[in-house]
Design an enzyme around this catalytic site. Sequence first.
Site, mmCIF file in Angstrom:
data_model
loop_
_atom_site.group_PDB
_atom_site.id
_atom_site.type_symbol
_atom_site.label_atom_id
_atom_site.label_comp_id
_atom_site.label_asym_id
_atom_site.label_seq_id
_atom_site.Cartn_x
_atom_site.Cartn_y
_atom_site.Cartn_z
ATOM 1 N N LYS B 113 0.872 -1.168 0.000
ATOM 2 C CA LYS B 113 0.000 0.000 0.000
ATOM 3 C C LYS B 113 0.911 1.220 0.000
ATOM 4 O O LYS B 113 1.581 1.505 0.999
ATOM 5 C CB LYS B 113 -0.919 0.026 1.225
ATOM 6 C CG LYS B 113 -1.696 1.350 1.312
ATOM 7 C CD LYS B 113 -2.549 1.487 2.551
ATOM 8 C CE LYS B 113 -2.985 2.944 2.701
ATOM 9 N NZ LYS B 113 -3.840 3.167 3.872
ATOM 10 N N GLY B 174 -8.179 9.414 9.324
ATOM 11 C CA GLY B 174 -8.512 9.537 10.738
ATOM 12 C C GLY B 174 -9.594 10.544 11.070
ATOM 13 O O GLY B 174 -9.947 10.708 12.234
ATOM 14 N N GLY B 201 -10.927 8.075 5.866
ATOM 15 C CA GLY B 201 -11.996 9.019 6.151
ATOM 16 C C GLY B 201 -13.313 8.391 6.573
ATOM 17 O O GLY B 201 -14.241 9.095 6.980
ATOM 18 N N ALA B 222 -9.411 1.804 9.178
ATOM 19 C CA ALA B 222 -8.761 1.366 10.416
ATOM 20 C C ALA B 222 -9.389 2.060 11.613
ATOM 21 O O ALA B 222 -10.065 1.435 12.433
ATOM 22 C CB ALA B 222 -7.263 1.650 10.367
#
Lengths: 78, 273
Positions: B113, B174, B201, B222
Amino acid sequence: MNITLNGTVHAVDDGASVTTLISQVTGRNLAPNGQAADGRKLGVAVARNSEVVPRSQWFVTALAEGDDVELVTAVQGG
Amino acid sequence: MAGTTVAGVAGTARHAAADPFIVDGVHLGSRLIMGTGGAPSLDGLGAALIASGTELTTVAMRRYSPAETGSLFQLLVDHNIRVLPNTAGCFTARDAVMTAELAREALETDWVKLEVIADEHTLLPDAVELVDATEQLVNRGFKVFAYTNDDPVLALRLENLGATAVMPLGSPIGTGLGILNPHNIELIVSRASVPVVLDAGIGTASDAALAMELGCDAVLLATAVTRAQNPAMMGEAFKHAVIAGRLAKAAGRIPRREHALASSAMEGRAEFL
């Protein structure tokens, strides 16, 4: 002799290989092919003086006084 | 009629199970890619990952510390979850390529990634460095999952450079602000011939469902799970949200209308004198 490991001074035997260093730090025995002798994944990688040392070369790569070594592993991250 | 309904539901379940997310020739049973950042404990993280049903999970590469030998890598291996190493924290193509090389050696995967951020305040991708790093990594044989801005032009550039998947952000990492520009995400999807993964997001389950309704192939998140008050429950919520959004997209939504449209027939009404 002294090398720098992950930013701090670290003592290893003269002429120690990358394999020896990884065994010393991780407490795992390594086979000459760079895999852990216990068969479980090791999950670490090494850069020496800003060059990645491939796993297959760990056993035959001798460290030298003053080498700058980064030893990294997977941690939590997005 | 009850029998028909049950058969219909069972058919739907079969549809979801037979709808793998295929990337780089690998069949994944879940369209939810999980990040592992932000979890307060490995045990809690493990429970959330299992509840989410994810089969692909990102990790960061950092200096080995003998003190932290409850290994995340071992946790993922134990649960048969494929690892997607990231280049989080890299500001230049040079650092990102180096980090990817280390990850390939450590984790024995050529998937990465690719994250090249511009600054710590926005954590937004630096388009110039991202393009440079993508080109270098593709040339070195990596399968690049490119974390990118929600820019349809840049997304196509990355695909043309050989990216395996493009991963536009919904909003900054985040923030939990959801998908700020759904039109751009739709545009990226409509022009892509590689998988599109909505990355970053996501705040809650409906954001993930929307990403899938817009046509994304998968969702990566996450913080929304790891920092939820009940991470395992939120992981399960996202599992269902991604499936629901995918089904809704395939089922074809009704067109939006300006005025109401009765669903009950006007004919045959009783008349009251």
